[in-house]
Motif scaffolding. Structure first.
Motif, mmCIF file in Angstrom:
data_model
loop_
_atom_site.group_PDB
_atom_site.id
_atom_site.type_symbol
_atom_site.label_atom_id
_atom_site.label_comp_id
_atom_site.label_asym_id
_atom_site.label_seq_id
_atom_site.Cartn_x
_atom_site.Cartn_y
_atom_site.Cartn_z
ATOM 1 N N PRO A 82 0.797 -1.237 0.000
ATOM 2 C CA PRO A 82 0.000 0.000 0.000
ATOM 3 C C PRO A 82 0.825 1.280 0.000
ATOM 4 N N ASP A 83 2.078 1.223 0.437
ATOM 5 C CA ASP A 83 2.906 2.429 0.428
ATOM 6 C C ASP A 83 3.227 2.900 -0.988
ATOM 7 N N ASP A 84 2.963 2.063 -1.982
ATOM 8 C CA ASP A 84 3.186 2.468 -3.372
ATOM 9 C C ASP A 84 1.893 2.820 -4.093
ATOM 10 N N ALA A 85 0.829 3.038 -3.346
ATOM 11 C CA ALA A 85 -0.460 3.361 -3.972
ATOM 12 C C ALA A 85 -0.369 4.624 -4.825
ATOM 13 N N VAL A 86 0.394 5.616 -4.369
ATOM 14 C CA VAL A 86 0.485 6.872 -5.123
ATOM 15 C C VAL A 86 1.142 6.651 -6.483
ATOM 16 N N LEU A 87 2.112 5.755 -6.550
ATOM 17 C CA LEU A 87 2.753 5.444 -7.833
ATOM 18 C C LEU A 87 1.813 4.641 -8.728
ATOM 19 N N TRP A 88 1.149 3.657 -8.153
ATOM 20 C CA TRP A 88 0.185 2.875 -8.913
ATOM 21 C C TRP A 88 -0.863 3.781 -9.560
ATOM 22 N N GLN A 89 -1.357 4.751 -8.793
ATOM 23 C CA GLN A 89 -2.431 5.618 -9.281
ATOM 24 C C GLN A 89 -1.993 6.493 -10.449
ATOM 25 N N GLN A 90 -0.703 6.737 -10.577
ATOM 26 C CA GLN A 90 -0.220 7.505 -11.724
ATOM 27 C C GLN A 90 -0.440 6.746 -13.033
ATOM 28 N N THR A 91 -0.417 5.410 -12.948
ATOM 29 C CA THR A 91 -0.600 4.578 -14.137
ATOM 30 C C THR A 91 -2.032 4.102 -14.275
ATOM 31 N N HIS A 92 -2.665 3.772 -13.155
ATOM 32 C CA HIS A 92 -4.005 3.188 -13.177
ATOM 33 C C HIS A 92 -4.934 3.947 -12.220
#
Length: 209
Positions: free
Chosen positions: A88-98
């Motif tokens: 979950p700490d990478d949610a912000v990066l994931w959201q940039q793509t999806h």
């Protein structure tokens, strides 16, 4: 019988902080003739799905949220029904793509994933990104390191959401304590071993690489 490891290389673009680079990614599959787990489905969902074949896809594991490691994950999930797992700490990066699609479940330090009778332990190894993880499969004498550790040094920390002292601490405390014979199967480029990389930690720190 322990699971086997399969390897696929896909090519595409890595985009972050306004820059775009052409990259080749390692996609790893762990399993047997009946079920399989995919690590870092990059760029080409069709190619990854072909490698899975008619086996049951247990899970789609993303070692971190950079686009080149997650960009094919939703399509692969839609094709197979498998859940997407991300820290979950990478949610912000994931959201940039999806931005319209969330992962299906969280990865957490100490979580054990099992495929074809083989356990993979999740190691939270922040630094390259806040939620970066590695997967340790002792029965296979293997570490899937994502972009945390490469042949020749740690992953890049010069962009947003990364931190050099943090990645060095992750490598020192979580990875270099593993058996020296452990094969490190990386997110890009050639594999290495813990024993080959461990003697160079002081050099990496000195050059702030």
């Amino acid at each position: 019988m322990a699971a086997r490891i399969e390897h696929l290389v896909t090519s595409g673009e890595f985009t972050l902080d306004g820059g775009t680079w052409q990259v080749d990614n390692n996609v790893w599959l762990v399993g047997d003739d009946h079920e399989v787990l995919v690590i870092d489905p990059a760029h080409d969902a069709e190619a990854v799905a072909a490698a899975v074949g008619d086996r049951r896809l247990v899970a789609i594991v993303c070692t971190h949220g950079h686009n080149d490691h997650v960009n094919a994950a939703p399509e692969l999930a839609d094709r197979t029904g498998a859940p997407i797992l991300l820290h979950p700490d990478d949610a912000v990066l994931w959201q940039q793509t999806h931005p319209e699609r969330k992962p299906d479940a969280d990865l957490a330090d100490g979580l054990r994933l099992t495929v074809a009778g083989t356990d993979l332990a999740v190691l939270h190894t922040p630094g390259h990104s806040p939620g970066a993880v590695c997967l340790h499969a002792p029965d296979l004498t293997t570490l899937f390191s994502g972009d945390t550790l490469f042949s020749g040094g740690p992953g890049a920390t010069g962009r947003s959401f990364s931190d050099f002292p943090t990645i060095i601490r992750s490598i020192r405390e979580r990875l270099l304590v593993l058996d020296p014979d452990t094969v490190v199967r990386t997110g890009h480029g050639d594999s290495t071993t813990i024993g080959a990389e461990a003697p160079h930690l002081a050099e990496w720190v000195a050059r702030g690489h």
